[in-house]
Structures are given as structure tokens and as C-alpha cells.
Design a protein around this motif. Structure first.
Motif, short mmCIF file in Angstrom:
data_model
loop_
_atom_site.label_atom_id
_atom_site.label_comp_id
_atom_site.label_asym_id
_atom_site.label_seq_id
_atom_site.Cartn_x
_atom_site.Cartn_y
_atom_site.Cartn_z
N UNK A 169 26.01 35.95 29.63
CA UNK A 169 27.00 36.22 28.57
C UNK A 169 27.75 34.94 28.26
N UNK A 170 27.72 34.53 26.99
CA UNK A 170 28.41 33.30 26.58
C UNK A 170 29.82 33.57 26.05
N UNK A 171 30.05 34.74 25.45
CA UNK A 171 31.39 35.11 25.01
C UNK A 171 31.50 36.63 25.13
N UNK A 172 32.62 37.09 25.70
CA UNK A 172 32.83 38.52 25.93
C UNK A 172 34.18 38.92 25.38
N UNK A 173 34.19 39.97 24.55
CA UNK A 173 35.42 40.56 24.03
C UNK A 173 35.36 42.05 24.34
N UNK A 174 36.34 42.54 25.12
CA UNK A 174 36.36 43.93 25.55
C UNK A 174 37.76 44.50 25.37
N UNK A 175 37.87 45.83 25.40
CA UNK A 175 39.17 46.52 25.35
C UNK A 175 39.80 46.44 26.74
N UNK A 176 40.96 45.78 26.83
CA UNK A 176 41.65 45.58 28.09
C UNK A 176 43.14 45.83 27.89
N UNK A 177 43.87 46.09 29.00
CA UNK A 177 45.34 46.23 28.85
C UNK A 177 45.99 44.95 28.34
N UNK A 178 45.47 43.80 28.77
CA UNK A 178 46.02 42.53 28.32
C UNK A 178 44.86 41.63 27.92
N UNK A 179 44.96 41.01 26.74
CA UNK A 179 43.90 40.17 26.22
C UNK A 179 44.32 38.71 26.26
N UNK A 180 43.37 37.82 26.51
CA UNK A 180 43.66 36.40 26.48
C UNK A 180 43.60 35.91 25.04
N UNK A 181 44.22 34.78 24.80
CA UNK A 181 44.20 34.19 23.47
C UNK A 181 43.01 33.25 23.35
#
Length: 499
Positions: free
Chosen positions: A326-338
Motif C-alpha cells: 500500500x503506497x497511500x491509505x485513507x480510511x475512516x478514523x476517529x482522528x485523521x492526519x493532515x
């Protein structure tokens, strides 16, 4: 008050006199003067009666008023007495309340003094405890630092020992296979030697010992010197050649020096470097190597791209055959990184592989420059629908070319939203390398870095939002599946070497 009654009486007399006058004139017996005298006498009588009646009524009213006043005085006196009694009772109650209040205030004052004293003592105890805690913390920190230094030193020592043990284990594994093979060859040599003995001179056309055989470990490291003698004696006994060995001094075991072994060693005419057989297998380059080693569960693994330091990545081992890095991962989380990061951060990578992260441009170049790779994108919207897109060719050039992307061979259900990124250089907020003339796509799309061809096509590094939104196009988008004003719930981009 009596004059209205007098006027009323006069009017009544006049009315009665008129009537009597008319009556007198009809009869004709009484003269007007007599009638007048009669009227005056009647009037005097009426006045006298009225006066009496007025005096009587006045006396009656006076009496009634006197009685009423007396009753009112009595009622007022009684009420005054009752009020006085109530006032006295309230005064007594107020006096008692004042006394109780004074006693309560004195008691509260005493308790307040006690509380103040107790609070002062507790405050002093708290200060003492705090100082003790500070001292204990300093002591614990000192001990922790000492333990940490010892642990680090021990860790370094353990790492050295583990590396040494791994090397020795690899040697032993190689030697086990080698010994098994050489055992078969030795049995053939022993059989030919004692059934058809030969001398090893220059005239021999063949050698009984095999040619160049690599032995990563010397025979004495495994204690094979004693094993050679034991194996020789057992072989001679089993083949029934013990008598021949005693009769033939040329083949006696006494002629075999302790330094000579039956197991073949590296001949002098072998010039290859045996160190290449002692190298421990390197760390996996990517998740495909991890999958080939037998680790088939999704999760975070450590890999080492060629020429770079090792790093942790998320491996997908269940999608389309597994082995995806996996080169980039975007998931539903309580806190997201910028993902609004600088050029340097996009080069080296950032984030947590178990949550959201970017692998890094240097790692992508190191992985895809040595062998051809393919790309796959898996995505999900907020209604539970999924889609995917795959590309049969994916490669990222080096830093000198601004990590230019080359991509081709689309298949899938999400649409070819990365075709505009083909042959584009990477751009961030502090390095604008896109082809748009109006400004920076990275700045206009919220700060995420990408290979911008057209700003509105796709952006896995956008701002995490929920579904459809209004305003600037800054979400996580895949334009050919959902338009640029719909931010996806999940988006994973992964690469894998071609078979």
C-alpha cells in the motif's frame, strides 16, 4: 342634615293645601283667610312633627354611631391586644433566634478556625507529598535513564548476537544440505575404494573425491573429525572388510592421519569465493517478497526498498492474489492526519501504516525502478458501494526528474481518473510542478501532493470529508466514479511487481 326633611314637609303641606283650597271653593263655606290660617297651623304642626322626627332620628343615629364606635373601639382594643401578644411572642422568638444564631455563629467560627487549621495542615502535607513526588520522579527518571541506557546497550549486544546467530544458523542450514549430499557421495567413494582400491597418482584418469565443493563451515567446527573415524570403522565392519584392512597396511586406518578426513573439503584448485554462500538472505524488498516467504495475513510488515533504509508498510495479501504494498491509505478514523505536507515529507513518507500514511516518493522510485510494477486502487463511498481501478504499468522516476509518473493499461469499474497524471511531475505546496497556468493545484486543492495533470480529476491526498459537500474541491476524490465534490470514505492505492 335636617333641612332637606323640612323642605320636603313644606312641599307636602303646599300640595295638600291646594287640594283643600279647591275643595273649599267648591263647597263655598270657608273663606280664603281661614283656609290660610288653617294651612299655617297645619304647617306649624307639620314642622313640629318633622322637628320631633328629626330629633328622634338624630338621637337614633347618634346612638347607633355611639354603639358602632364603641364596638369598633372594643374590636380595635382586642386586635391591639392580640397584636401586642403576637409582637411579644415574635420578639421572644426573635430573641431566642438571636441567641441561637449567636451560638451557631460562635460554633461556625470555631469550626471555621478548625477547618482553617486542618486545611493549613493538609496544605503542608500536600506540599510535602509534592516535594516527595518530585524527588521520587527525579529518582525514577534517573533510574529510568540508567535502565534505558542499559537496555540500549543490551539491545545493541543482542542485535550483534542475533546477527551472529542468524549467520551461523544460515551456515548450519547450508551445511545440513551439503552433508546430506556429501554422505551419499562418500558412500559411493567408500564402496569403490574398498571394492576396487586405487592409488591417487598423476596417471589416474578420474578422482574419487568430488570437484569444487563449498563447505561454509570447516569440519572441525561441527566435530566431524571424530565422526570420520567412527564412520570409517562402522563402514568397514558392515562391509566385512575388517580382515582385508588388517592384511593390507596400505588401506589401514592407522595410516590415516588425524588431520585428514573422509568428508571432502574445498580443493586447492577451486578459486571461487566461498563468502557468497555465507550471506544471510536480505530483508524483503516489498510485500510480494513478504507474501512469498509465507506471511499471508494483512497487516504491517517491515520491508527494505533497494538502496534505502527499512520501513514499515501495510501489506494487502487478500486482494487479487495478494502481495500488494500500500503506497497511500485513507480510511475512516476517529482522528485523521493532515496530508498538507512539504516536498521533503512527501519524499521520505509520513503517517502510520496501520491507519493513514504515505509511503514516500523515494521508496516508490526504489521499488519501481528495478522491475515493472502494477497499480491498483480500491475505494468505497459513504453509501457502502465499492469500486476498483487497476493499471498494468506503474513507474516513478528519480528526484532529478521530480519523480515523474508513468502509468498505463487501465481496467476496472471506477473509471480511468489517473490518465491525466501520466508523464506528470509530482507537486506539493512548496514545489509547483503541475501544468495548470492559473496557479498551484496543490494549494487550490487543500495542500495535498500529487501528480497533477488536471486539478479536478483525482486526489487521494485531499482533506478527509464526509460524502458530498459544497465549496472548493478539496476532498478525497476519484472523478470518474464520483465527481470532484464527493469525498470518499476509503481509498487505498497499492503496487505490486508484475509476475
Amino acid at each position: 342634615m335636617w333641612w332637606p326633611l323640612l323642605v320636603f314637609a313644606l312641599l307636602s303641606v303646599l300640595r295638600s293645601g291646594d287640594a283643600h283650597q279647591f275643595q273649599t271653593f267648591d263647597n263655598g263655606q270657608i273663606s280664603p283667610i281661614g283656609n290660610l290660617e288653617h294651612l299655617v297651623r297645619s304647617l306649624q304642626k307639620e314642622v313640629t312633627d318633622i322637628r320631633k322626627e328629626v330629633h328622634t332620628r338624630m338621637d337614633t343615629m347618634k346612638y347607633e354611631l355611639t354603639c358602632e364606635i364603641r364596638n369598633m373601639k372594643e374590636a380595635l382594643s382586642k386586635e391591639r391586644e392580640e397584636m401586642s401578644a403576637k409582637v411579644d411572642q415574635v420578639a421572644l422568638e426573635m430573641t431566642d433566634f438571636k441567641k441561637k444564631l449567636k451560638r451557631g455563629l460562635r460554633r461556625v467560627g470555631t469550626q471555621n478556625d478548625d477547618i482553617k487549621g486542618e486545611l493549613r495542615s493538609q496544605k503542608a502535607e500536600l506540599f510535602a507529598v509534592r516535594n516527595s513526588v518530585y524527588d521520587s520522579r527525579e529518582e525514577v527518571l534517573d533510574k529510568g535513564n540508567l535502565i534505558l541506557r542499559k537496555v540500549n546497550a543490551t539491545n545493541e549486544t543482542l542485535v550483534c548476537h542475533l546477527s551472529d546467530l542468524r549467520t551461523k544458523l544460515y551456515k548450519i542450514n547450508n551445511n545440513l544440505a551439503f552433508i546430506s549430499d556429501e554422505h551419499k557421495k562418500m558412500m559411493e567413494v567408500m564402496s569403490r575404494r574398498y571394492t576396487h582400491p586405487k592409488t591417487y597418482g598423476a596417471e589416474d584418469g578420474e578422482r574419487l573425491l568430488p570437484g569444487c565443493t563449498y563447505t561454509p563451515l570447516d569440519t572441525h567446527e561441527l566435530g566431524l573429525d571424530a565422526m570420520n573415524k567412527t564412520f570409517l570403522n562402522e563402514s568397514l565392519t558392515k562391509t566385512g572388510l575388517e580382515t582385508d584392512r588388517q592384511e593390507k597396511p596400505t588401506s589401514s586406518s592407522e595410516d590415516i592421519s588425524p588431520g585428514v578426513t573422509i568428508l571432502p573439503t574445498m580443493p586447492e584448485d577451486c578459486n571461487d569465493d566461498k563468502k557468497k554462500y555465507l550471506e544471510y538472505p536480505p530483508m524483503p524488498r516489498d510485500c510480494k517478497d513478504v507474501f512469498d516467504l509465507g506471511f499471508m495475513e494483512d497487516g504491517v510488515y517491515r520491508i527494505q526498498p533497494p538502496g534505502l533504509s527499512s520501513r514499515e508498510v501495510f501489506c494487502d495479501h487478500h486482494t487479487a492474489g495478494g502481495g500488494w504494498t500500500v503506497m497511500v491509505a485513507r480510511r475512516k478514523l476517529p482522528r485523521h492526519i493532515s496530508f498538507n505536507r512539504s516536498w521533503h515529507e512527501y519524499e521520505v513518507g509520513f503517517g502510520d501504516p496501520s491507519k493513514e500514511y504515505w509511503i514516500g516518493l523515494k521508496a516508490l522510485h526504489a521499488l519501481t525502478s528495478g522491475r515493472p510494477h502494477q497499480l491498483r486502487a480500491d475505494m468505497e463511498d459513504w453509501e457502502g458501494n465499492t469500486a476498483w481501478a487497476a493499471y498494468t504499468f506503474f513507474a516513478v522516476s528519480g528526484e532529478e526528474d521530480k519523480y515523474r509518473l508513468r502509468i498505463a493499461g487501465y481496467t476496472g469499474t471506477a473509471g480511468d481518473s489517473m490518465r491525466h497524471s501520466h508523464h506528470q511531475m509530482f507537486s506539493t505546496v512548496d514545489q509547483d510542478n503541475d501544468q495548470e497556468n492559473w496557479g498551484s493545484c496543490a494549494r487550490g486543492r487543500g495542500g495535498g501532493g500529487w501528480w497533477w495533470g488536471r486539478c479536478a480529476c483525482t486526489q487521494p491526498t485531499g482533506q478527509y470529508r464526509r460524502g458530498r459537500y459544497q465549496g472548493p474541491e478539496r476532498g478525497i476524490t476519484w472523478w470518474h466514479w464520483k465527481d470532484s465534490n464527493y469525498s470518499l470514505k476509503t481509498l487505498l492505492l497499492k503496487i505490486r511487481p508484475l509476475e
